[in-house]
Write a protein that holds these residues in place. Structure first.
Motif, PDB file in Angstrom:
ATOM      1  N   GLY A  92       0.793  -1.233   0.000  1.00 54.09           N
ATOM      2  CA  GLY A  92       0.000   0.000   0.000  1.00 54.09           C
ATOM      3  C   GLY A  92       0.821   1.277   0.000  1.00 54.09           C
ATOM      4  N   ASP A  93       2.127   1.201   0.185  1.00 54.37           N
ATOM      5  CA  ASP A  93       2.981   2.398   0.221  1.00 54.37           C
ATOM      6  C   ASP A  93       3.214   2.976  -1.171  1.00 54.37           C
ATOM      7  OD1 ASP A  93       3.377   2.387   2.962  1.00 54.37           O
ATOM      8  OD2 ASP A  93       5.364   1.476   2.873  1.00 54.37           O
ATOM      9  N   LYS A  94       3.322   4.280  -1.213  1.00 58.82           N
ATOM     10  CA  LYS A  94       3.741   5.002  -2.412  1.00 58.82           C
ATOM     11  C   LYS A  94       5.187   5.435  -2.164  1.00 58.82           C
ATOM     12  CE  LYS A  94       2.539   8.913  -5.322  1.00 58.82           C
ATOM     13  NZ  LYS A  94       1.628  10.040  -5.515  1.00 58.82           N
ATOM     14  N   ILE A  95       6.116   4.976  -3.006  1.00 56.87           N
ATOM     15  CA  ILE A  95       7.540   5.225  -2.805  1.00 56.87           C
ATOM     16  C   ILE A  95       8.048   6.188  -3.867  1.00 56.87           C
ATOM     17  CG2 ILE A  95       9.844   4.154  -2.674  1.00 56.87           C
ATOM     18  CD1 ILE A  95       7.916   3.125  -0.522  1.00 56.87           C
ATOM     19  N   GLU A  96       8.863   7.152  -3.420  1.00 55.83           N
ATOM     20  CA  GLU A  96       9.483   8.106  -4.346  1.00 55.83           C
ATOM     21  C   GLU A  96      10.852   8.501  -3.804  1.00 55.83           C
ATOM     22  OE1 GLU A  96       8.498  12.443  -6.380  1.00 55.83           O
ATOM     23  OE2 GLU A  96       7.273  11.737  -4.709  1.00 55.83           O
ATOM     24  N   TYR A  97      11.781   8.705  -4.699  1.00 54.37           N
ATOM     25  CA  TYR A  97      13.088   9.240  -4.354  1.00 54.37           C
ATOM     26  C   TYR A  97      13.288  10.521  -5.129  1.00 54.37           C
ATOM     27  CZ  TYR A  97      16.364   6.980  -1.250  1.00 54.37           C
ATOM     28  OH  TYR A  97      17.058   6.582  -0.133  1.00 54.37           O
ATOM     29  N   ILE A 104       7.962   8.335   1.520  1.00 52.63           N
ATOM     30  CA  ILE A 104       6.993   7.239   1.576  1.00 52.63           C
ATOM     31  C   ILE A 104       5.637   7.855   1.893  1.00 52.63           C
ATOM     32  CG2 ILE A 104       6.329   5.085   2.701  1.00 52.63           C
ATOM     33  CD1 ILE A 104       9.316   4.705   3.414  1.00 52.63           C
ATOM     34  N   ASN A 105       4.699   7.648   0.982  1.00 51.83           N
ATOM     35  CA  ASN A 105       3.358   8.236   1.109  1.00 51.83           C
ATOM     36  C   ASN A 105       3.443   9.747   1.301  1.00 51.83           C
ATOM     37  OD1 ASN A 105       2.252   5.604   0.921  1.00 51.83           O
ATOM     38  ND2 ASN A 105       2.599   5.314   3.111  1.00 51.83           N
ATOM     39  N   GLY A 106       4.395  10.369   0.609  1.00 53.13           N
ATOM     40  CA  GLY A 106       4.566  11.816   0.648  1.00 53.13           C
ATOM     41  C   GLY A 106       5.357  12.328   1.835  1.00 53.13           C
ATOM     42  N   GLU A 107       5.692  11.459   2.786  1.00 55.62           N
ATOM     43  CA  GLU A 107       6.426  11.858   3.990  1.00 55.62           C
ATOM     44  C   GLU A 107       7.919  11.554   3.819  1.00 55.62           C
ATOM     45  OE1 GLU A 107       6.597  10.535   8.679  1.00 55.62           O
ATOM     46  OE2 GLU A 107       4.721  10.235   7.581  1.00 55.62           O
ATOM     47  N   LYS A 108       8.740  12.504   4.231  1.00 67.83           N
ATOM     48  CA  LYS A 108      10.197  12.372   4.142  1.00 67.83           C
ATOM     49  C   LYS A 108      10.696  11.399   5.219  1.00 67.83           C
ATOM     50  CE  LYS A 108      13.982  15.677   3.722  1.00 67.83           C
ATOM     51  NZ  LYS A 108      14.331  17.099   3.860  1.00 67.83           N
ATOM     52  N   TYR A 109      11.550  10.443   4.812  1.00 67.89           N
ATOM     53  CA  TYR A 109      12.124   9.470   5.749  1.00 67.89           C
ATOM     54  C   TYR A 109      13.641   9.579   5.727  1.00 67.89           C
ATOM     55  CZ  TYR A 109       7.938   6.752   6.831  1.00 67.89           C
ATOM     56  OH  TYR A 109       6.724   6.330   7.307  1.00 67.89           O
ATOM     57  N   LEU A 127      23.551   9.128  -4.320  1.00 67.03           N
ATOM     58  CA  LEU A 127      23.653   7.689  -4.070  1.00 67.03           C
ATOM     59  C   LEU A 127      22.471   6.972  -4.717  1.00 67.03           C
ATOM     60  CD1 LEU A 127      25.124   5.354  -2.680  1.00 67.03           C
ATOM     61  CD2 LEU A 127      23.767   5.805  -0.639  1.00 67.03           C
ATOM     62  N   THR A 128      21.284   7.552  -4.589  1.00 68.42           N
ATOM     63  CA  THR A 128      20.074   6.952  -5.151  1.00 68.42           C
ATOM     64  C   THR A 128      19.489   7.893  -6.193  1.00 68.42           C
ATOM     65  OG1 THR A 128      19.633   6.026  -2.958  1.00 68.42           O
ATOM     66  CG2 THR A 128      17.852   5.891  -4.569  1.00 68.42           C
ATOM     67  N   TYR A 129      19.326   7.397  -7.412  1.00 65.45           N
ATOM     68  CA  TYR A 129      18.757   8.250  -8.457  1.00 65.45           C
ATOM     69  C   TYR A 129      17.273   8.499  -8.192  1.00 65.45           C
ATOM     70  CZ  TYR A 129      16.951   3.926 -10.672  1.00 65.45           C
ATOM     71  OH  TYR A 129      16.314   2.746 -10.935  1.00 65.45           O
ATOM     72  N   ASP A 130      16.750   9.596  -8.751  1.00 68.24           N
ATOM     73  CA  ASP A 130      15.337   9.942  -8.597  1.00 68.24           C
ATOM     74  C   ASP A 130      14.471   8.889  -9.296  1.00 68.24           C
ATOM     75  OD1 ASP A 130      16.284  12.220  -7.393  1.00 68.24           O
ATOM     76  OD2 ASP A 130      15.545  13.613  -8.910  1.00 68.24           O
ATOM     77  N   PHE A 131      13.404   8.480  -8.634  1.00 70.50           N
ATOM     78  CA  PHE A 131      12.451   7.554  -9.253  1.00 70.50           C
ATOM     79  C   PHE A 131      11.138   7.575  -8.497  1.00 70.50           C
ATOM     80  CE2 PHE A 131      14.241   4.828  -5.963  1.00 70.50           C
ATOM     81  CZ  PHE A 131      13.137   4.112  -5.507  1.00 70.50           C
ATOM     82  N   THR A 132      10.114   7.075  -9.160  1.00 74.99           N
ATOM     83  CA  THR A 132       8.831   6.777  -8.523  1.00 74.99           C
ATOM     84  C   THR A 132       8.487   5.343  -8.902  1.00 74.99           C
ATOM     85  OG1 THR A 132       7.460   7.463 -10.386  1.00 74.99           O
ATOM     86  CG2 THR A 132       8.031   9.185  -8.768  1.00 74.99           C
ATOM     87  N   LEU A 133       7.577   4.742  -8.168  1.00 70.76           N
ATOM     88  CA  LEU A 133       7.145   3.383  -8.499  1.00 70.76           C
ATOM     89  C   LEU A 133       6.532   3.350  -9.891  1.00 70.76           C
ATOM     90  CD1 LEU A 133       5.466   2.074  -5.208  1.00 70.76           C
ATOM     91  CD2 LEU A 133       7.781   1.664  -6.047  1.00 70.76           C
ATOM     92  N   GLU A 134       5.765   4.399 -10.202  1.00 69.58           N
ATOM     93  CA  GLU A 134       5.085   4.425 -11.499  1.00 69.58           C
ATOM     94  C   GLU A 134       6.090   4.481 -12.651  1.00 69.58           C
ATOM     95  OE1 GLU A 134       0.990   6.226 -13.277  1.00 69.58           O
ATOM     96  OE2 GLU A 134       1.938   7.249 -11.591  1.00 69.58           O
ATOM     97  N   GLN A 135       7.154   5.274 -12.494  1.00 66.85           N
ATOM     98  CA  GLN A 135       8.183   5.351 -13.545  1.00 66.85           C
ATOM     99  C   GLN A 135       8.876   4.009 -13.751  1.00 66.85           C
ATOM    100  OE1 GLN A 135      10.626   8.338 -11.696  1.00 66.85           O
ATOM    101  NE2 GLN A 135      10.128   9.877 -13.248  1.00 66.85           N
ATOM    102  N   ASP A 136       9.277   3.376 -12.658  1.00 72.38           N
ATOM    103  CA  ASP A 136      10.092   2.162 -12.764  1.00 72.38           C
ATOM    104  C   ASP A 136       9.282   0.875 -12.940  1.00 72.38           C
ATOM    105  OD1 ASP A 136      12.271   3.798 -12.503  1.00 72.38           O
ATOM    106  OD2 ASP A 136      12.989   2.932 -10.632  1.00 72.38           O
ATOM    107  N   LEU A 137       8.096   0.809 -12.307  1.00 71.58           N
ATOM    108  CA  LEU A 137       7.359  -0.460 -12.298  1.00 71.58           C
ATOM    109  C   LEU A 137       5.921  -0.355 -12.796  1.00 71.58           C
ATOM    110  CD1 LEU A 137       8.707  -1.697  -8.853  1.00 71.58           C
ATOM    111  CD2 LEU A 137       9.443  -2.462 -11.113  1.00 71.58           C
ATOM    112  N   GLY A 138       5.483   0.857 -13.137  1.00 60.57           N
ATOM    113  CA  GLY A 138       4.131   1.022 -13.669  1.00 60.57           C
ATOM    114  C   GLY A 138       3.026   0.914 -12.635  1.00 60.57           C
ATOM    115  N   GLU A 139       3.344   0.991 -11.374  1.00 64.30           N
ATOM    116  CA  GLU A 139       2.355   0.930 -10.284  1.00 64.30           C
ATOM    117  C   GLU A 139       2.479   2.189  -9.443  1.00 64.30           C
ATOM    118  OE1 GLU A 139       0.181  -1.590  -9.558  1.00 64.30           O
ATOM    119  OE2 GLU A 139       0.883  -2.983 -11.078  1.00 64.30           O
ATOM    120  N   THR A 140       1.380   2.639  -8.847  1.00 62.30           N
ATOM    121  CA  THR A 140       1.458   3.822  -7.985  1.00 62.30           C
ATOM    122  C   THR A 140       1.773   3.446  -6.537  1.00 62.30           C
ATOM    123  OG1 THR A 140      -0.941   3.759  -7.682  1.00 62.30           O
ATOM    124  CG2 THR A 140      -0.089   5.232  -9.400  1.00 62.30           C
ATOM    125  N   THR A 141       1.388   2.222  -6.131  1.00 69.37           N
ATOM    126  CA  THR A 141       1.670   1.776  -4.758  1.00 69.37           C
ATOM    127  C   THR A 141       2.189   0.336  -4.784  1.00 69.37           C
ATOM    128  OG1 THR A 141      -0.578   0.949  -4.423  1.00 69.37           O
ATOM    129  CG2 THR A 141      -0.147   3.240  -3.741  1.00 69.37           C
TER     130      THR A 141
END
Length: 192
Positions: A92-97, A104-109, A127-141
């Motif tokens: 259920g998490d939304k992940i973004e870098y 995670i879910n819009g909150e900074k960790y 160290l970690t390139y910018d990405f979202t789940l949707e860009q890399d895997l086609g899913e939002t969560t």
């Protein structure tokens, strides 16, 4: 008299055999149902875990306790390969870098286990390139019953960002680890 001595020696021998068989049985049960040593292969979890470190895998824990964010897990990829990675996304998490920062879910960790590596970077990159789940895997969560995992050495780690790895089903998680048991100079009972 000699018969008594031989009988006593025979009984003592049988008791030793019973003790050895019992010890081997207990060791087998512990290794296959509770804890088992795992050899780290590769550098995808550096600096947390180094190539050829041996960690103790807790097999039974995940069956009774939820897998938590940032746990280090061993994943059964196929018959020949197991990956050791860190849980980043729960179902259920939304992940973004963005700008080397985890959201995670819009909150900074914060990820304090990466601080050392970030300081050691010799170029001006992240160290970690910018990405979202949707860009890399086609899913939002992260799908239900699955996890999103990353290696700590983000520049070289083959992990959930890659479609051939993707989201990890819970049944592929063999266990969690927090103990480095070998080599001696790496022993640590709380790896984070």
């Amino acid at each position: 008299m000699e018969e008594k001595i031989q009988g006593k020696q025979k009984n003592e021998f049988v008791e030793w055999i019973k003790a050895i068989v019992f010890a081997l049985l207990v060791a087998f049960l512990i290794k296959h149902f509770l804890f088992t040593p795992v050899l780290v292969k590769g550098e995808s979890m550096m600096p947390t875990l180094e190539d050829k470190d041996r960690v103790m895998l807790n097999i039974i824990g995940p069956k009774f306790k939820a897998i938590d964010r940032f746990d280090i897990v061993v994943v059964k990829m196929n018959e020949e390969e197991n990956y050791i990675k860190r849980i980043i996304g729960l179902p259920g998490d939304k992940i973004e870098y963005k700008d080397d920062q985890l959201y995670i879910n819009g909150e900074k960790y914060s990820e304090p286990y990466l601080d050392q590596y970030k300081k050691e970077l010799t170029d001006s990159g992240t160290l970690t390139y910018d990405f979202t789940l949707e860009q890399d895997l086609g899913e939002t969560t992260v799908p239900e019953g699955h996890y999103f995992v990353l290696g700590d050495n983000r520049r070289i780690s083959k992990d959930s960002r890659f479609p051939e790895v993707g989201f990890i089903p819970k049944e592929k998680i063999m266990g969690t680890t927090s103990i480095i048991c070998w080599p001696i100079d790496h022993i640590n009972f709380r790896v984070n």
